[in-house]
Design an enzyme around this catalytic site. Structure first.
Site, PDB file in Angstrom:
ATOM      1  N   GLY A  75      -5.266  -8.768  13.823  1.00  0.00           N
ATOM      2  CA  GLY A  75      -4.601  -9.821  13.068  1.00  0.00           C
ATOM      3  C   GLY A  75      -5.421 -11.060  12.785  1.00  0.00           C
ATOM      4  O   GLY A  75      -4.886 -12.061  12.313  1.00  0.00           O
ATOM      5  N   TRP A  77      -7.685 -11.730  10.415  1.00  0.00           N
ATOM      6  CA  TRP A  77      -7.683 -12.128   8.999  1.00  0.00           C
ATOM      7  C   TRP A  77      -6.298 -12.638   8.588  1.00  0.00           C
ATOM      8  O   TRP A  77      -6.187 -13.585   7.809  1.00  0.00           O
ATOM      9  CB  TRP A  77      -8.119 -10.960   8.121  1.00  0.00           C
ATOM     10  CG  TRP A  77      -9.608 -10.834   8.005  1.00  0.00           C
ATOM     11  CD1 TRP A  77     -10.531 -11.200   8.945  1.00  0.00           C
ATOM     12  CD2 TRP A  77     -10.346 -10.333   6.897  1.00  0.00           C
ATOM     13  NE1 TRP A  77     -11.796 -10.944   8.494  1.00  0.00           N
ATOM     14  CE2 TRP A  77     -11.715 -10.414   7.243  1.00  0.00           C
ATOM     15  CE3 TRP A  77      -9.985  -9.810   5.663  1.00  0.00           C
ATOM     16  CZ2 TRP A  77     -12.730  -9.992   6.379  1.00  0.00           C
ATOM     17  CZ3 TRP A  77     -10.991  -9.382   4.791  1.00  0.00           C
ATOM     18  CH2 TRP A  77     -12.356  -9.473   5.146  1.00  0.00           C
ATOM     19  N   ASP A 130      -1.062  -1.849   9.296  1.00  0.00           N
ATOM     20  CA  ASP A 130      -1.991  -1.114  10.147  1.00  0.00           C
ATOM     21  C   ASP A 130      -1.218  -0.036  10.895  1.00  0.00           C
ATOM     22  O   ASP A 130      -0.017  -0.172  11.137  1.00  0.00           O
ATOM     23  CB  ASP A 130      -2.685  -2.040  11.144  1.00  0.00           C
ATOM     24  CG  ASP A 130      -4.014  -1.471  11.642  1.00  0.00           C
ATOM     25  OD1 ASP A 130      -5.056  -2.083  11.376  1.00  0.00           O
ATOM     26  OD2 ASP A 130      -4.011  -0.395  12.282  1.00  0.00           O
ATOM     27  N   ASP A 146       0.775   3.839   7.714  1.00  0.00           N
ATOM     28  CA  ASP A 146      -0.368   4.168   6.869  1.00  0.00           C
ATOM     29  C   ASP A 146      -0.123   3.547   5.495  1.00  0.00           C
ATOM     30  O   ASP A 146       0.900   3.817   4.861  1.00  0.00           O
ATOM     31  CB  ASP A 146      -0.484   5.690   6.756  1.00  0.00           C
ATOM     32  CG  ASP A 146      -1.656   6.151   5.907  1.00  0.00           C
ATOM     33  OD1 ASP A 146      -2.273   5.313   5.220  1.00  0.00           O
ATOM     34  OD2 ASP A 146      -1.947   7.357   5.919  1.00  0.00           O
ATOM     35  N   ASP A 176     -10.768  -5.286   5.585  1.00  0.00           N
ATOM     36  CA  ASP A 176     -11.931  -5.367   6.462  1.00  0.00           C
ATOM     37  C   ASP A 176     -12.079  -4.067   7.245  1.00  0.00           C
ATOM     38  O   ASP A 176     -12.688  -4.031   8.310  1.00  0.00           O
ATOM     39  CB  ASP A 176     -11.754  -6.550   7.426  1.00  0.00           C
ATOM     40  CG  ASP A 176     -13.038  -6.880   8.186  1.00  0.00           C
ATOM     41  OD1 ASP A 176     -14.125  -6.753   7.594  1.00  0.00           O
ATOM     42  OD2 ASP A 176     -12.951  -7.266   9.367  1.00  0.00           O
ATOM     43  N   LYS A 227     -14.464  -4.593   2.097  1.00  0.00           N
ATOM     44  CA  LYS A 227     -15.638  -4.338   2.926  1.00  0.00           C
ATOM     45  C   LYS A 227     -16.255  -2.991   2.564  1.00  0.00           C
ATOM     46  O   LYS A 227     -15.551  -2.032   2.245  1.00  0.00           O
ATOM     47  CB  LYS A 227     -15.231  -4.325   4.400  1.00  0.00           C
ATOM     48  CG  LYS A 227     -16.368  -4.093   5.386  1.00  0.00           C
ATOM     49  CD  LYS A 227     -15.821  -4.191   6.806  1.00  0.00           C
ATOM     50  CE  LYS A 227     -16.889  -4.042   7.849  1.00  0.00           C
ATOM     51  NZ  LYS A 227     -16.339  -4.287   9.211  1.00  0.00           N
TER      52      LYS A 227
END
Length: 277
Positions: A75, A77, A130, A146, A176, A227
């Site tokens: 958590g 970000w 997540d 998901d 990320d 990313k």
């Protein structure tokens, strides 16, 4: 709080694990994160802070009211975004960010001035997605699922649908995410690209498209921060999927990224709608 491992612990570890512990104990960003109980949950929060500061403070624009953080656990970000939207008190000022790498574990006097994570009145909503659970964060709606599942699309849209944002579309999508490293560079790059493709698929269905009339609508088209790992295959992905569909795409290697890592970020702004196959 000290990160220095005991001699007994180090004796029971492999050489690679010992090397990792030594690197962590010397990392200025790890030291900064661990030095205060009111700081961020992950070292990577400093990457997002740096990117936002150096690239137009895109998280802080007045019109931003809907942000999705994919692969958000634990958590860090999401904490940064909630701070930018005013849901939590700032943990670091710009001045603190400039000197953060110089912090040591014993510099408590300078660290004590950081804000707490107590709730304040913010705007908009952050949706953190997540497979792993995420502890509550003010202003953040967490979804343990998901993000590519059939249920996720509806759940995210419902969470983002507010009077400020009746369409349920996202102003910003952050990722990320990285796969577990196998040690095989080709396989690791392919795994990274699989994630990039998955995030792009999500983004194309959930990002605001640039408004046709910018004089009456502030929306400039959604932003994607993604990313990836440097490789010719990654360049091909950018050329096929990102460049045609966004007004601008910038490659960023934040200083908080470790020098030996191939990781980088694409900051993609002004989603134009899908124009590639």
């Amino acid at each position: 709080m000290s990160f220095r491992p005991s001699d007994i612990l180090k004796k029971n570890l492999s050489s690679s694990s010992r090397s990792w512990l030594v690197r962590q104990s010397r990392d200025p960003y790890v030291k900064q994160r661990l030095a205060s109980a009111t700081s961020y949950r992950s070292r990577s929060a400093f990457k997002l802070l740096e990117i936002d500061k150096n690239w137009g403070r895109f998280l802080s624009r007045d019109e931003i009211c809907a942000v999705v953080d994919l692969g958000a656990a634990p958590g860090g970000w999401s904490q940064v975004v909630a701070e930018k939207l005013g849901w939590i008190n700032p943990a670091l000022s710009d001045e603190d960010m400039d000197i953060a790498p110089n912090f040591g574990l014993n510099e408590r006097a300078r660290i004590d001035k950081f804000g707490s994570w107590s709730s304040t009145a913010g705007r908009g909503v952050v949706v953190a997605v997540d497979l792993l659970p995420i502890a509550p964060i003010p202003g953040v709606h967490t979804l343990q699922m998901d993000f590519l599942s059939p249920q996720a699309a509806g759940a995210v849209k419902t969470a983002l649908s507010t009077p400020e944002n009746p369409s349920g579309m996202a102003d910003i999508i952050l990722s990320d995410m990285a796969a577990n490293f196998s040690g095989n560079r080709v396989r690791d790059v392919e795994s990274s690209l699989d994630i990039c493709h998955s995030v792009f698929q999500f983004a194309k269905d959930n990002l605001h498209v640039a408004a046709a009339n910018h004089r009456t609508d502030k929306r400039r088209g959604g932003t994607l921060l993604l990313k990836h790992f440097e490789h010719p295959l990654s360049k091909g992905f950018r050329e096929e999927y990102l460049d045609p569909n966004f007004n601008s795409v910038n490659y960023i290697k934040p200083s908080a990224s470790r020098a030996g890592s191939a990781e980088g970020y694409w900051l993609c702004r002004g989603w134009k709608g899908l124009r590639s196959h």
